[in-house]
Structures are given as structure tokens and as C-alpha cells.
Design a protein around this motif. Sequence first.
Motif, PDB file in Angstrom:
ATOM      1  N   THR A 109      44.725  58.012  31.779  1.00 35.86           N
ATOM      2  CA  THR A 109      43.620  57.496  32.063  1.00 35.86           C
ATOM      3  C   THR A 109      42.418  58.803  32.238  1.00 35.86           C
ATOM      4  N   GLU A 142      42.999  46.576  27.563  1.00 33.08           N
ATOM      5  CA  GLU A 142      44.281  46.889  28.167  1.00 33.08           C
ATOM      6  C   GLU A 142      45.041  48.013  27.464  1.00 33.08           C
ATOM      7  N   PHE A 167      46.092  50.900  28.934  1.00 37.32           N
ATOM      8  CA  PHE A 167      47.534  51.220  29.804  1.00 37.32           C
ATOM      9  C   PHE A 167      48.488  50.345  30.273  1.00 37.32           C
ATOM     10  N   GLU A 194      37.265  50.004  45.476  1.00 43.12           N
ATOM     11  CA  GLU A 194      38.455  49.297  45.196  1.00 43.12           C
ATOM     12  C   GLU A 194      38.785  48.140  46.056  1.00 43.12           C
ATOM     13  N   SER A 201      39.456  54.298  38.566  1.00 48.60           N
ATOM     14  CA  SER A 201      39.952  55.463  38.338  1.00 48.60           C
ATOM     15  C   SER A 201      39.223  55.940  37.032  1.00 48.60           C
ATOM     16  N   VAL A 202      38.942  55.077  36.174  1.00 47.61           N
ATOM     17  CA  VAL A 202      38.685  55.474  34.833  1.00 47.61           C
ATOM     18  C   VAL A 202      36.887  55.251  34.528  1.00 47.61           C
ATOM     19  N   LYS A 223      50.253  56.435  32.891  1.00 45.41           N
ATOM     20  CA  LYS A 223      49.186  55.820  33.020  1.00 45.41           C
ATOM     21  C   LYS A 223      48.289  56.630  33.624  1.00 45.41           C
ATOM     22  N   TYR A 224      48.321  57.497  34.713  1.00 52.62           N
ATOM     23  CA  TYR A 224      47.489  58.302  35.183  1.00 52.62           C
ATOM     24  C   TYR A 224      46.996  59.439  34.115  1.00 52.62           C
ATOM     25  N   ASP A 247      43.602  45.761  35.990  1.00 50.54           N
ATOM     26  CA  ASP A 247      44.226  46.293  37.098  1.00 50.54           C
ATOM     27  C   ASP A 247      42.932  47.071  37.879  1.00 50.54           C
ATOM     28  N   THR A 283      40.453  45.489  31.513  1.00 57.45           N
ATOM     29  CA  THR A 283      41.853  45.558  32.275  1.00 57.45           C
ATOM     30  C   THR A 283      42.046  44.444  33.265  1.00 57.45           C
ATOM     31  N   LYS A 309      43.020  49.338  40.240  1.00 59.02           N
ATOM     32  CA  LYS A 309      42.834  50.878  40.454  1.00 59.02           C
ATOM     33  C   LYS A 309      42.682  51.567  39.256  1.00 59.02           C
ATOM     34  N   GLU A 310      43.163  51.121  38.263  1.00 62.58           N
ATOM     35  CA  GLU A 310      42.690  51.594  36.689  1.00 62.58           C
ATOM     36  C   GLU A 310      41.324  51.645  36.638  1.00 62.58           C
TER      37      GLU A 310
END
Lengths: 252, 215
Positions: free
Chosen positions: B151, B137, B139, B202, B177-178, B147-148, B171, B169, B173-174
Amino acid sequence: MKAKGKDKILNFVCPAVTVAVILLLWTAAAIAADSDYILPSVGKTFAKAISLLGSGEFYAALGGTLARVFIAFLSSFTIAFALAFLSYKNGTAKKFVAPFIRVLRALPTVAVVLLLLFWTNSRVAPVVVTMLVVLPTLYTDLCGAFSGVDKDAVKMCRAFCVPEKRVFFKVVLPQITPNALYAAGAGLSLNLKLMVAAEVLAQTARSLGYLLNSAKVYFEIAEMLALVTFTVLLGVITESVFSALAKKAGSR
Amino acid sequence: MIELKNVTKKYGDKTVYDNFNLSLDSGRITAVLGESGSGKTTLLNVIGGLTDYEGEVTGVNKPVSFVFQRDMLVRNLTVGENVRLVAENSDVESALEQFGLAGAADKYPEQLSAGMARRVAIIRAFAFPSDTVLMDEPFVNLDVALKYYLTEKVKRTVKSAGKTAVIVTHDVKEAVSVADRIIVLSRGKIVSDVREITEETENFLFNVMLNLNKY
């Protein structure tokens, strides 16, 4: 800022008031006793202290006592540090050390001095007994210092395989230093008190204890009080110096 | 390739993994999603060798880099000293500059904001010379902008250094994105394994996460 300034003034004023109250009570008691053989006045004790400061015998005794205190303290601190470190690293080792410390804590000081006088001599016995009596207190304080080491930091070092030596000198040692210095100050002060008591019992030549004993034999109460005052002052100065060092170490 | 073969991990009576198998491709970022207690952190500890287990883990050149849930900075050391504690010969100034922390080398952890401390923990992990980075975790509790930023920064750093990264994580979305690959854990089992990240990933993962109690 104002509060800090007020604190500084109070730090000076409060102990001064306490000392003044003690001296006032002493003076009142001396007037009530009305005899130098029971309780000499503050002035007479002070005059005796000044005369002691001009005597070579006093310095030889002070030097002898301080040397013994130094040896006893260094030995007990080294052993206590090693045992506390062992206990910190290994829970099983701590279980082995615990009964040894419990026995030392329960030692009857006077009886041990008498026994040691049989086995050793009047110079060695006070050193050994002081070392043995101070050791458990130092061990407990140092264990407390080690338990305050940041466990997360140590876990992180383990994860990154940081060499043990680097972990000790960069993480563990700096984090235990403030508490270890507090413990050392208190330990040294206790060491001094016990040493003088043991020297009285062992009649150690060239020692504050010996001077105290001689003063007692000749009913030199003012000299006894002056010697006690010197011992108290030395203890207070030692604790204050170590406390200041601990604060400095703890500020980072 | 990192491979976990028939890994069993128990905490007392509680079995976290029972004959668990997983392969992780080198040079890729794998995100691990799952509810609390699903075994995400234990998975990192098993790969990093921070806990004992039964079974076999191969392909990990130890020691590996870690970013823990908490920053785990050493409070009596400066930022620079914290990084050099694990990576003696690292170019701290340049690493700090890359993560927007130029001039922070002489600051102590207590002088850092939460976001700055997190960045230092990440810098420390990347400064450490290892093929594998395990991030728990990394972020969490950061503001959206940071965070953005982090990442993207982590993604670029992992790719440019050719490292293998596993990021735990909560999250979705996180993770999207990563990561190059996303696995979802529930009660010590893989319930979803997404190897291609698309526009639908997603939504798909949100559905998986909402229905975790059915697995």
C-alpha cells in the motif's frame, strides 16, 4: 526419485513385452499356417527386411513415399493451422470452416483417389487425398491447442495494447506448441499410413505402395510383411520423436 | 482530469450504470468501495476502454495501466519477460529491486508465491508508460505485512510518477490508507464521495458500508 526410476524401467519393459507377445503370436500363427504363402515366419520376414535394406529400389521407393508424405503433411498442416488460427480469432469464421471440415471428414478415401486419378496422375493423387483426409484431424487438434491458450494472458495483453505480433509470438505460439507438436506427430503417422494405401491404389511409381502391390502380385508375402513392418516402424518413430519434442516444449 | 459523462452500461438486461457521471482529478489516488456487483470493476473497464458503453469518457490517455484481480502473468514467460511484454524498454531489475524482488527476473510465475506474483503484476503496471493506473483489488488475499508494505509502495510510486490511480477495493482500511479520495458505489450510483481523508473517515465509511442496502 525411486518412483521415477521405476517409471523409466516400466516405460521400456512394457512396450518390449508387448512386442514380444506380438512376435510370439505371429510365430504361433505361422507354425499353424505352415505355409510361406499364407504367413511366413518372423525369421523369414526379418531376412527379407534385411535384403530390402540392401536394395537401391527400396530406398528409391522409401524416398519417393517420404517426399510425398512431407509435401502432403506440410500442406495439410499449413492449411489446418491457418484455419484453426482463424477460428480461434473469429467465432464467425469458425462457423464457416465447420461445414468444410465436416465434408472433408466424411470423404470416402478410395473413391477420392479414383476420382483424382482421372483428374491428375498417380504421383499427385496420393498427395492430394492424404492431405484432404489428414486436414480435419489436424484442424481439430490445432483448435484444441488454440483453445488451451491462457485467456487471462490474452486479455491482459489487450488491456495493455500489446501489438498482435508480439502477443502471437510471445504468448500464443509458445502455449500451443506442445499440443501442436503432439498433433503433428499423430498427423504425420496417419499421413504415412494413408499415403502407402493411396499409392497401392494409384500404383505410384517409386513408392512403398508400388513395392507392396508388386509383392502382392508375385505372392511375396514375406516382402509385404517386411514393407508393412517398415511402415509401422516409421510411424512409431515419427510419433515418438514428436512426442518427445512436445514434452520438451511443454516442460516450460 | 478524467470525466465520465452520462455513461450507461448494460450486461444483457441488467443495467450497471444509467447516465453515470464522475470526475477524477489528475495525479490523485481515488479508491472505489462498494459491495460485490455494485459496478466497481465495470467502472475500471469503462475508463480503460475494455468494455463498450454508451456515453462519453474524456481525459484518458490510452492505453492505461491495469492491475487485475488475478495476477494475469503469462505462464511461459519469466518475470522479466512478463514485464517487458508490456513495457519493452523498462529497467526490470531496478523495478524488481524497488519492490523487494531483486534477482527474481528469471523466475517463472509458477515459481512465485502469491505475494510475489502480486508484486510482479503491480511492477508491470507501473513499468508501463501511461498516465493512468487502474487497480482492481490489488492487495486482496495478501498477508497484513505485505499489504501494508505494498500500500505504501503503491502510494509513493503513484505520487512520485504523478500518475492518476483508481483503486477498487472492499477494504475500508485499505482505501483510507492509500487514497486521496474515496467514493462508495451501490447499484451503479455514488452513495458517498469523501474528498478529504480525516481521522473520522474510516468510521464514517464503515457506517456507509453497513447501510448500503438503504441506498
